[in-house]
Structure formats: C-alpha cells, structure tokens
Design a protein around this motif. Sequence first.
Motif, PDB file in Angstrom:
ATOM      1  N   PHE A 124       4.963   3.951 -19.697  1.00 43.36           N
ATOM      2  CA  PHE A 124       4.397   3.878 -18.697  1.00 43.36           C
ATOM      3  C   PHE A 124       5.482   4.419 -17.519  1.00 43.36           C
ATOM      4  O   PHE A 124       6.441   3.651 -17.526  1.00 43.36           O
ATOM      5  CB  PHE A 124       3.767   2.685 -18.212  1.00 43.36           C
ATOM      6  N   GLN A 125       5.311   5.138 -16.757  1.00 39.88           N
ATOM      7  CA  GLN A 125       6.356   5.610 -15.784  1.00 39.88           C
ATOM      8  C   GLN A 125       6.117   4.875 -14.309  1.00 39.88           C
ATOM      9  O   GLN A 125       4.970   4.750 -13.944  1.00 39.88           O
ATOM     10  CB  GLN A 125       6.244   7.474 -15.434  1.00 39.88           C
ATOM     11  N   VAL A 126       7.236   4.394 -13.808  1.00 45.26           N
ATOM     12  CA  VAL A 126       7.246   3.319 -12.756  1.00 45.26           C
ATOM     13  C   VAL A 126       7.929   3.975 -11.457  1.00 45.26           C
ATOM     14  O   VAL A 126       8.865   4.600 -11.397  1.00 45.26           O
ATOM     15  CB  VAL A 126       7.903   2.279 -12.891  1.00 45.26           C
ATOM     16  N   TYR A 127       7.032   4.284 -10.349  1.00 49.28           N
ATOM     17  CA  TYR A 127       7.631   4.276  -9.082  1.00 49.28           C
ATOM     18  C   TYR A 127       7.623   3.269  -8.346  1.00 49.28           C
ATOM     19  O   TYR A 127       6.683   2.307  -8.429  1.00 49.28           O
ATOM     20  CB  TYR A 127       6.574   5.473  -8.198  1.00 49.28           C
ATOM     21  N   LEU A 128       8.830   3.014  -7.846  1.00 50.42           N
ATOM     22  CA  LEU A 128       8.787   1.854  -7.008  1.00 50.42           C
ATOM     23  C   LEU A 128       8.290   1.973  -5.376  1.00 50.42           C
ATOM     24  O   LEU A 128       8.968   2.626  -5.018  1.00 50.42           O
ATOM     25  CB  LEU A 128      10.447   1.367  -6.706  1.00 50.42           C
ATOM     26  N   MET A 129       7.334   1.446  -5.302  1.00 52.63           N
ATOM     27  CA  MET A 129       6.596   1.917  -4.011  1.00 52.63           C
ATOM     28  C   MET A 129       6.846   0.840  -2.995  1.00 52.63           C
ATOM     29  O   MET A 129       7.437  -0.300  -3.167  1.00 52.63           O
ATOM     30  CB  MET A 129       5.039   1.599  -4.193  1.00 52.63           C
ATOM     31  N   ARG A 130       6.595   1.085  -1.877  1.00 54.18           N
ATOM     32  CA  ARG A 130       7.272   0.287  -0.494  1.00 54.18           C
ATOM     33  C   ARG A 130       6.376  -1.011  -0.895  1.00 54.18           C
ATOM     34  O   ARG A 130       7.020  -1.934  -0.252  1.00 54.18           O
ATOM     35  CB  ARG A 130       6.665   1.198   0.721  1.00 54.18           C
ATOM     36  N   THR A 156      13.716   9.695  -6.791  1.00 57.03           N
ATOM     37  CA  THR A 156      12.830  10.201  -5.863  1.00 57.03           C
ATOM     38  C   THR A 156      12.718   9.010  -4.886  1.00 57.03           C
ATOM     39  O   THR A 156      11.770   8.676  -4.534  1.00 57.03           O
ATOM     40  CB  THR A 156      11.654  10.280  -6.481  1.00 57.03           C
ATOM     41  N   PRO A 157      13.684   8.950  -4.069  1.00 59.02           N
ATOM     42  CA  PRO A 157      13.577   7.914  -3.074  1.00 59.02           C
ATOM     43  C   PRO A 157      12.717   8.558  -1.876  1.00 59.02           C
ATOM     44  O   PRO A 157      12.259   7.986  -1.159  1.00 59.02           O
ATOM     45  CB  PRO A 157      15.122   7.895  -2.362  1.00 59.02           C
ATOM     46  N   TYR A 158      12.619   9.831  -1.787  1.00 56.98           N
ATOM     47  CA  TYR A 158      11.613  10.444  -1.134  1.00 56.98           C
ATOM     48  C   TYR A 158      11.441  11.651  -1.478  1.00 56.98           C
ATOM     49  O   TYR A 158      12.066  12.271  -2.569  1.00 56.98           O
ATOM     50  CB  TYR A 158      12.029  10.536   0.493  1.00 56.98           C
ATOM     51  N   LEU A 187      -4.363  -3.017  -3.525  1.00 50.48           N
ATOM     52  CA  LEU A 187      -3.969  -3.033  -2.220  1.00 50.48           C
ATOM     53  C   LEU A 187      -4.195  -4.385  -1.352  1.00 50.48           C
ATOM     54  O   LEU A 187      -4.900  -4.845  -1.408  1.00 50.48           O
ATOM     55  CB  LEU A 187      -4.724  -1.595  -1.529  1.00 50.48           C
ATOM     56  N   PRO A 188      -3.086  -4.805  -0.697  1.00 46.25           N
ATOM     57  CA  PRO A 188      -3.257  -5.583   0.247  1.00 46.25           C
ATOM     58  C   PRO A 188      -4.315  -5.714   1.125  1.00 46.25           C
ATOM     59  O   PRO A 188      -4.449  -4.659   1.948  1.00 46.25           O
ATOM     60  CB  PRO A 188      -1.696  -6.015   0.965  1.00 46.25           C
ATOM     61  N   ALA A 189      -4.852  -6.691   1.541  1.00 46.35           N
ATOM     62  CA  ALA A 189      -6.233  -6.742   2.396  1.00 46.35           C
ATOM     63  C   ALA A 189      -5.715  -6.458   3.958  1.00 46.35           C
ATOM     64  O   ALA A 189      -6.653  -5.744   4.528  1.00 46.35           O
ATOM     65  CB  ALA A 189      -6.554  -8.287   2.437  1.00 46.35           C
ATOM     66  N   ALA A 192      -1.746  -1.693   6.546  1.00 49.08           N
ATOM     67  CA  ALA A 192      -2.153  -0.878   7.642  1.00 49.08           C
ATOM     68  C   ALA A 192      -2.136   0.509   7.364  1.00 49.08           C
ATOM     69  O   ALA A 192      -2.990   1.255   8.047  1.00 49.08           O
ATOM     70  CB  ALA A 192      -1.303  -1.168   8.949  1.00 49.08           C
ATOM     71  N   ASP A 193      -1.402   0.849   6.733  1.00 48.19           N
ATOM     72  CA  ASP A 193      -1.265   2.375   6.272  1.00 48.19           C
ATOM     73  C   ASP A 193      -1.216   2.787   4.630  1.00 48.19           C
ATOM     74  O   ASP A 193      -0.230   2.381   4.264  1.00 48.19           O
ATOM     75  CB  ASP A 193      -0.181   3.187   6.867  1.00 48.19           C
ATOM     76  N   ILE A 194      -2.195   2.767   4.238  1.00 48.41           N
ATOM     77  CA  ILE A 194      -2.500   2.878   2.592  1.00 48.41           C
ATOM     78  C   ILE A 194      -1.406   3.924   1.971  1.00 48.41           C
ATOM     79  O   ILE A 194      -0.738   3.525   0.984  1.00 48.41           O
ATOM     80  CB  ILE A 194      -3.937   3.515   2.139  1.00 48.41           C
ATOM     81  N   TRP A 195      -1.156   5.073   2.674  1.00 43.73           N
ATOM     82  CA  TRP A 195      -0.374   5.986   2.126  1.00 43.73           C
ATOM     83  C   TRP A 195       1.113   5.702   2.392  1.00 43.73           C
ATOM     84  O   TRP A 195       2.187   6.193   1.545  1.00 43.73           O
ATOM     85  CB  TRP A 195      -0.602   7.352   2.800  1.00 43.73           C
ATOM     86  N   ASP A 196       1.404   4.993   3.261  1.00 43.73           N
ATOM     87  CA  ASP A 196       2.769   4.399   3.463  1.00 43.73           C
ATOM     88  C   ASP A 196       2.976   3.285   2.541  1.00 43.73           C
ATOM     89  O   ASP A 196       4.072   3.173   1.871  1.00 43.73           O
ATOM     90  CB  ASP A 196       2.897   3.747   4.832  1.00 43.73           C
ATOM     91  N   ALA A 197       2.294   2.325   2.186  1.00 39.30           N
ATOM     92  CA  ALA A 197       2.343   1.446   1.235  1.00 39.30           C
ATOM     93  C   ALA A 197       2.609   1.710  -0.195  1.00 39.30           C
ATOM     94  O   ALA A 197       3.266   1.335  -1.032  1.00 39.30           O
ATOM     95  CB  ALA A 197       0.927   0.524   1.332  1.00 39.30           C
ATOM     96  N   ILE A 198       1.895   3.236  -0.728  1.00 37.41           N
ATOM     97  CA  ILE A 198       2.156   3.700  -1.846  1.00 37.41           C
ATOM     98  C   ILE A 198       3.186   4.757  -2.123  1.00 37.41           C
ATOM     99  O   ILE A 198       3.328   5.304  -3.140  1.00 37.41           O
ATOM    100  CB  ILE A 198       0.757   4.144  -2.564  1.00 37.41           C
ATOM    101  N   ASP A 199       3.864   5.174  -0.937  1.00 35.09           N
ATOM    102  CA  ASP A 199       5.032   6.061  -1.077  1.00 35.09           C
ATOM    103  C   ASP A 199       6.105   5.357  -1.579  1.00 35.09           C
ATOM    104  O   ASP A 199       6.359   3.954  -1.775  1.00 35.09           O
ATOM    105  CB  ASP A 199       5.237   6.266   0.365  1.00 35.09           C
TER     106      ASP A 199
END
Length: 350
Positions: A124-130, A156-158, A187-189, A192-199
Amino acid sequence: MHEQLRQLRDRAEQIVAADMWSYLNRGSGDERTVQEAHDAWDRYRLRPRVLRDVAQVSTAVDLFGRWRTPIGVAPTAFHALLHADGEVATGAGASAAGAPMVVSSRATRRIEEVAAAVGGPWWFQVYLMRERAITGALIERAAAAGATAMVLTADTPYVGHRARSAARSRPLPLSDEQALTNMRDHLPADVADIWDAIDQRADLSLADIAWVAETSGLPVLVKGVLRTDDALACVEAGASGIWVSNHGGRQLDRAVPTAAALPEIVAAVGDSVPVVVDGGVRDGFDALTALALGARAVMLGRPIMWALAAGGRDAVSATLIELTAELRHAMGLAGAAQLADLAGSMVTGR
C-alpha cells in the motif's frame, strides 16, 4: 520500447480523453526528466556469462511477499478514469501474472475490493496528508485488508508544476465521489476544506517512517530516493526498503534518471535493505539491467496504465507476462538461471 507496449500506448491514446491522456503522460517543467528516463537505461550494455546451466530460468522473487516475477505495478492514482473496473482490474491482472502490485492512497476503488482482486500479497502506497488521522485510518485499513508492506512516498511535499496541464489540482473527469473513494469514511466532521485535508503534507521528516511502521505493524519502503545520504538516513530511521524513483518525471524536473541513481544507492545500503526502482523501464532488457545493478524489483507506472486503458485486466496481465518472458529469455542469454545470479559485473555503462 517493447513492441507490445508501443501498440498498447497507441491504442490507449485513441481511447482515452485528451485531457486525461495529457494528465497520464505529462511530466513537470520542460519534461527533461521524462525524456531522459528510458535513454538512461538504454545507455547500459551487458556483459553476459557463458557456460552456465540455464536450462531452467526462474524469475521468482521473495520481497515482502513471493511473486513469480520482479516486474510489478507501481502506485498510480485514479485508475477508474482509464477503465470502469479501475484498480480491481489492475490488481486482478497483476495477480494473474504473479506480479507485485502497489495500491495507491488515491485509488478509485475501495482498498478491500482491490485486495480481494489481488488475492495474495500486495503493498500500500502512503501519502502523508495534512489531516494525519485520514492517513492513519487508510494505513490501518490496508494492513487489515492484507497489505504486506507500506510504501511511503517522500518526494511529493507538493505537486510539481506540469506545463501541459491547466492550473487545477486534479484531472477534469474526476468526480468528488471517485477522488474520495477511500477517504470519505475518515473525513473529520468539522473539516472546513476537504481538498486541503487530503492534500500532501509539506513537513515530512524521517520520524514519519517510524510512525507509518508503528501504525501499520508492517515494513516500510521509502519511495522517491535519489541520493545515497538520504537512503542511508532512511535506513537508519527504520526503513525496511529503499525505492529509487523520480516520480516518473512528474515532480522535480531535471532530477537525475533512476538508472543513474540506482547503482550508487545499492552500493551505499549494501545488503542492509532491498532496493526497488521505477522510471523509464520499457522492456525486459531494461528490467534485466536494473536487476543486475542491484534492484530487487522493477516497477512500471505509465505502461500499466496504457494496458489498463487499452484492454483492462487481460491487457495488464498480458503486458506483465510478456515483459517477464523477455526478461527470462535475456537472463538465459546472459548466463543467469535465477535473479540471484545477476550481478553488477554483467552491466557496463560504456
């Protein structure tokens, strides 16, 4: 390039939407790293051994799982944009060929479905997300579903600037439902920004190797290594494997080809941990060169995606089987009956 791969690429280009084709094949910057990838393997030449018993040649490899071939599937995102069955088709194709499969954090089919399609060992490949809790949940799910190793992507820090793309964070055909296939449940309840959270996080450190290992209870390979000092630091920090990669030329343009970095890193880490490589491998001779230079496995990215788009599971399987057959034949001609017989003395850069 192997003729079968060339045909699959051409067929896939006719099928895949233009924007998705660009997303799949483009590199960052001026794409010099992409352009140099295969040529770097092609510059090597072979010094075969003679009078060796090669009546039976085996490509079997034992590496956090046992497979019939060391040529495997590198982690790539969003397979459902290329074929309706997505990563399920890719995993089933890899399994049929007895090849390693690495499932991406950004898969478009559920981890458990892909694991069932593989039916054996996989990574399994892991990206550490925000939002670290999302990453931790995915790691735990993958381990529970049968993953035998974790691959921590470290380069891939960005996302690298890709000139052929529009300024957007994901390919146009990707829906929120597809992008969040494996993350939606975590996803936390109050996010505020889903796409920021999974970046991806930009503050990775060597300590994250131990965190992934502790969270998963599995060995961790660090992917994206191109320097000997980084390789040694990762091993010291607890990495169980080093993956030499420049992210298919999609991150830092003008990064060295993996074919150039591999011998130095193998020499540095010695027998302490296995080394895996990807980048520009297009036929069995490229794979033979990489394995003789010390890689334990050789992973394919774009070629597998071309096969998936062109013919789904069967084309993925056929591609891996054909490249393995070419590797096996080349091994015999080079005087190697098994992968352990391959050695750096069989390869020269001149």
